[in-house]
Motif scaffolding. Structure first.
Motif, PDB file in Angstrom:
ATOM      1  N   GLY A   1       0.735  -1.363   0.158  1.00 38.14           N
ATOM      2  CA  GLY A   1       0.165  -0.012   0.003  1.00 38.14           C
ATOM      3  C   GLY A   1       0.922   1.313  -0.109  1.00 38.14           C
TER       4      GLY A   1
ATOM      5  N   GLY B   1       3.597  -2.371  11.259  1.00 43.55           N
ATOM      6  CA  GLY B   1       4.491  -3.529  11.342  1.00 43.55           C
ATOM      7  C   GLY B   1       3.915  -4.817  11.656  1.00 43.55           C
TER       8      GLY B   1
ATOM      9  N   ALA C   1      -6.633   5.603   6.318  1.00 42.91           N
ATOM     10  CA  ALA C   1      -5.644   6.258   5.000  1.00 42.91           C
ATOM     11  C   ALA C   1      -4.390   6.485   5.718  1.00 42.91           C
TER      12      ALA C   1
ATOM     13  N   GLN D   1       7.941   8.052   6.505  1.00 42.62           N
ATOM     14  CA  GLN D   1       8.902   6.952   5.956  1.00 42.62           C
ATOM     15  C   GLN D   1       9.721   7.715   5.074  1.00 42.62           C
TER      16      GLN D   1
HETATM   17  O1  M6R Z   1       0.945  -0.844   8.158  1.00 43.22           O
HETATM   18  P1  M6R Z   1       1.384  -0.871   6.603  1.00 43.22           P
HETATM   19  O2  M6R Z   1       2.288   0.385   6.294  1.00 43.22           O
HETATM   20  O3  M6R Z   1       2.198  -2.231   6.505  1.00 43.22           O
HETATM   21  O4  M6R Z   1       0.218  -1.011   6.060  1.00 43.22           O
HETATM   22  C1  M6R Z   1       0.402  -1.185   4.613  1.00 43.22           C
HETATM   23  C2  M6R Z   1      -1.149  -0.943   3.779  1.00 43.22           C
HETATM   24  O5  M6R Z   1      -2.101  -1.753   4.305  1.00 43.22           O
HETATM   25  C3  M6R Z   1      -1.553   0.678   3.977  1.00 43.22           C
HETATM   26  O6  M6R Z   1      -0.740   1.507   3.490  1.00 43.22           O
HETATM   27  C4  M6R Z   1      -2.825   0.858   3.230  1.00 43.22           C
HETATM   28  O7  M6R Z   1      -2.597   0.756   1.866  1.00 43.22           O
HETATM   29  C5  M6R Z   1      -3.358   2.432   3.873  1.00 43.22           C
HETATM   30  N1  M6R Z   1      -4.652   2.019   3.599  1.00 43.22           N
HETATM   31  C6  M6R Z   1      -3.049   3.421   2.813  1.00 43.22           C
HETATM   32  O8  M6R Z   1      -3.688   4.617   3.053  1.00 43.22           O
END
Ligand code: M6R
Length: 606
Positions: A297, A347, A396, A404
Motif C-alpha cells: 500500500g 509492523g 488512510a 517513511q
Molecule cells: O501498516 P502498513 O504500512 O504495512 O500498511 C500497508 C497498507 O495496508 C497501508 O498502507 C494501506 O494501503 C493504507 N490504507 C493506505 O492508506
C-alpha cells in the motif's frame, strides 16, 4: 484484521473500559462488535452488526456487569457482517467466550468433526475455538489455560485470541500467532489488546507477547509460556511514550485531517532520529550485495520513492517489490548475501511479514522501518528504524507516509556520504534542505488548504481521475491516486506521465481531470510535453508545482503551489495537497474518511 481486547480488574466493572478500548481499535474493523463479561456465574454478552457507537446506542455496552471481560470489533472474513457472526463466540454450555483476530485455516475440517457433537451458531472460523476448549475441558477436567493451549495445538492459521470461562472468573487467557497482541500492566488490573493505542488510557507499561506464546492474566500477575508448553517466558516490558490524547481527534472532525495537520511535527520528530541509528541502517544497506525493498500500500509507495533516492543520491542499486508478490518475484534469488528493507507503519501487515519471513528463512538480513515499537516486524528484524509519527488512527496513511519518506531520505544521504558519492558539502546542503520540509509542509497547509478544498468541491463528482508524474513523482502520483480511491471511492489511476501515451491517454475526453505532479527536477521539461498531450484532448489540468512556476501555471486549470523543496525529496511536500484533495472530496461526497468501506488499518490476512 479485527480488534480484540481483554480486561481484568480487581474492583471495578470492566465493560466501560472495554468499550473505550474498542473505540480505539475500531480502525481495525467496524462491521460489527461485541463485549462479553462474567457476572454471577454466567457470561453476559452484547453484540450486534454495525459500528460501535450504533451498537452502544442500541444496547448500552457499558451496562454489562463484571470485573472481567473481552471485546471485539470485526472486519469480516468468514461469514457476512451480522449479529450472529459478531464476536464474542460461545461454546455449547455458554460458559466459554472467545474473541479472535486472524484466520483459522483448518476450520472446515475441525468444524466438520466438532459438529457431530456441538451446535454451531455462526458461520465464522472462530467458533471452533470455544467448542474445542469446551470439549477438552469436558474430557480432561483441566483448567482453561491448559485447555486453550491444547486447543491451539490443533489449530493451523493466524490468531490473536482472548478467552474467558465462567468457572474461572479470575483469569483471562490470551495467545498469539502472527496476529498482533500486547499485554498492558496496570495497578490492580491487567489488560491485553490488538495494539498499544487501545490501552493508552489505562497504562503505558506494555509487555510484548511473541508468536507462539500464551498468557494467563490475573489482575495482579501475568504468566507467559510457549503454546507448545516447553518454555516459560519472561516477557519484555516497555514504557510507552505515546499519550492517550495522541490517539484522539483533538478538535478535528476526522483523524485523517488531524493526522495531515500533524505532519510538520511528525517530520520534525523523525528528522531528529539519532544519527547513530541512521548510520547503522545506512551501513547495513551499503554492505548488502543484493538489496530488496518490500512493503504494501502506501508504504510500498514510500519504498518506491526510496529506490529512486538510493539510486539518485547514493548510487546504490535496489529493487522495490510489493510484499504480496515478493515471494513469487524472488524465487531462487534470496540468500545470505541479500538484505531486505521492509517498510510498514503498523509492523503487522501480513503480506509484508510473509515476505520478511520468506526472506529470513532463506538467510537474508532484515532491516525494517516501522512506526510501532515492538511490532512483529521489528521482532523479525536484525535492525529497526522507528519513525516518529505517533499513533496513526485514520485508515488512510498520511503522516506515516511522509515520515517513511523522511527516514529514507536520511538513510540515502548517509549512504551517499559513506560511499563518497556526494561531496560532504552537497550532503550538508541536502540535509539542510530536508530539515526545512516540516516548515514547507506547514506553509503549504496554511496557504493552500482552502484552495485545495475548493478544487475538491468542484471536482468531487467526477467519476474518474488520472494522476501523472515522472521520476520520483510517479510515486507521489501513485499515493495521491490511492488516497482518492480508498476514501472517496472514485476510480483513479496513476501512471508515469511518459507512459500515458502508450494507453491511458485513450481515456481522456473533454473535462477529464488529470493531476500532474511537476516539481522542478530533471523531469520538468518532459512533463510539460505530457501536460500538453492531454490538454489537447480536453483534459482539465490540476497541477502541483513549485511556487512561481509560470510555465506550469500557463498550462493548468488549477495550480497548487509548494515552496521550494530539494528535488529528490519532493514527495514529502508534494503529497500534502493530494491528501487534502482526497479528504475533501470524500467528505463532500458524505463519506467517513477514517473508516472507508471494505478496508481496515492493519491488514493481517494474506
Ligand atoms: O501498516 P502498513 O504500512 O504495512 O500498511 C500497508 C497498507 O495496508 C497501508 O498502507 C494501506 O494501503 C493504507 N490504507 C493506505 O492508506
Amino acid at each position: 484484521m479485527c480488534g480484540i481486547v481483554g480486561i481484568i480488574e480487581k474492583n471495578s466493572s470492566v465493560s466501560p473500559l472495554i468499550h473505550e478500548a474498542l473505540k480505539r481499535l475500531e480502525y481495525r474493523g467496524y462491521d460489527s462488535a461485541g463485549i462479553a463479561t462474567i457476572h454471577q456465574n454466567s457470561i453476559c454478552i452484547k453484540k450486534d452488526k454495525g459500528k460501535i457507537d450504533e451498537i452502544h446506542q442500541k444496547l448500552d455496552l457499558d451496562s454489562l456487569p463484571g470485573r472481567i471481560g473481552i471485546g471485539h470489533t470485526r472486519w469480516a472474513t468468514h461469514g457476512l457482517p451480522s449479529k450472529i457472526n459478531a464476536h464474542p463466540h460461545l461454546d455449547c454450555t455458554k460458559k466459554i467466550a472467545v474473541v479472535h483476530n486472524g484466520i483459522i485455516e483448518n476450520f472446515l475440517e475441525l468444524r466438520e468433526d466438532l459438529e457431530r457433537r456441538h451446535r454451531f451458531e455462526s458461520e465464522t472460523d472462530t467458533e471452533v475455538i470455544p467448542h474445542l476448549i469446551e470439549e477438552i475441558i469436558l474430557k480432561t477436567r483441566c483448567d482453561l489455560y491448559t485447555a486453550t493451549r491444547k486447543a491451539l495445538q490443533k489449530i493451523r492459521g493466524t490468531y490473536a485470541i482472548v478467552v474467558i470461562y465462567v468457572e474461572e472468573p479470575n483469569v483471562l487467557v490470551c495467545a498469539r500467532n502472527e496476529s498482533p497482541l500486547v499485554i498492558g500492566i496496570g495497578k490492580n488490573a491487567n489488560y491485553c489488546a490488538s495494539d498499544i493505542t487501545a490501552l493508552l488510557p489505562f497504562t503505558k507499561k506494555i509487555a510484548l507477547l511473541n508468536d507462539g506464546e500464551i498468557a494467563a492474566i490475573n489482575y495482579d500477575k501475568i504468566h507467559v509460556e510457549t503454546i507448545n508448553g516447553e518454555v516459560v517466558v519472561k516477557p519484555e516490558i516497555y514504557d510507552i511514550s505515546w499519550s492517550p490524547e495522541m490517539a484522539q481527534k483533538g478538535g478535528y472532525p476526522h483523524f485523517m485531517l488531524k493526522e495531515i495537520h500533524e505532519q510538520p511535527h511528525a517530520l520534525t520528530g523523525t528528522l531528529l532520529i539519532r544519527p547513530e541509528i541512521i548510520d547503522q541502517v545506512a551501513r547495513a544497506l551499503n554492505d548488502s550485495k543484493k538489496l530488496y525493498i518490500t512493503a504494501a500500500g502506501t508504504s510500498n509507495h514510500a519504498g518506491l520513492a526510496g529506490k529512486y533516492m538510493f539510486s539518485k543520491l547514493s548510487a546504490l542499486q535496489s529493487q522495490a517489490i510489493i510484499s504480496s508478490e515478493f515471494q513469487e518475484s524472488t524465487t531462487n534469488l534470496i540468500d545470505q548475501d541479500t538484505t531486505i528493507l521492509a517498510i510498514s507503519q503498523s509492523g503487522e501487515t501480513a503480506d509484508t511479514l510473509n515476505a520478511v519471513r520468506f526472506a529470513k528463512n532463506n538467510g537474508a538480513k532484515i532491516i525494517s522501518v516501522t512506526n510501532v515499537m515492538g511490532s512483529t516486524i521489528s521482532r523479525l528484524s536484525d535492525l529497526t528504524l522507528y519513525t516518529q509519527a505517533g499513533p496513526e488512527i485514520g485508515v488512510a496513511a498520511t503522516k506515516t507516509f511522509i515520515v517513511q519518506l523522511a527516514s529514507l531520505a536520511l538513510i540515502s544521504l548517509q549512504i551517499a556520504e559513506i560511499r563518497g558519492v556526494l561531496e560532504s558539502r552537497e550532503v550538508d546542503q541536502l540535509r539542510e534542505g530536508l530539515m526545512q520540509t516540516p516548515k514547507i509542509v506547514e506553509k503549504t497547509l496554511k496557504k493552500e488548504e482552502s484552495l485545495v478544498r475548493d478544487i475538491a468541491y468542484e471536482y468531487a463528482y467526477k467519476p474518474n481521475f488520472l494522476f501523472l508524474g515522472r521520476g520520483i513523482s510517479t510515486t507521489t502520483a501513485m499515493e495521491g491516486s490511492l488516497k482518492l480511491k480508498e476514501i472517496a471511492y472514485i476510480h483513479s489511476e496513476a501512471y508515469p506521465a511518459g507512459e500515458s501515451k502508450h494507453g491511458p491517454i485513450a481515456l481522456i475526453e473533454p473535462g477529464f481531470p488529470v493531476v500532474f505532479i511537476t516539481p522542478p527536477d530533471e523531469t520538468h521539461e518532459k512533463i510539460i510535453g505530457n501536460i500538453m498531450e492531454v490538454k489537447a484532448r480536453g483534459a482539465k489540468i490540476i497541477s502541483i508545482a513549485e511556487q512561481n512556476d509560470h510555465d506550469i501555471k500557463k498550462l493548468s486549470d488549477k495550480i497548487i503551489s509548494i515552496p521550494p523543496t530539494p528535488t529528490p525529496f519532493s514527495p514529502i511536500t508534494y503529497i500534502v495537497p493530494l491528501q487534502l484533495l482526497a479528504y475533501y472530496i470524500a467528505t463532500k461526497r458524505g463519506f467517513d474518511p477514517d473508516k472507508p468501506r471494505n478496508l481496515a488499518k492493519s491488514v493481517t490476512v494474506l
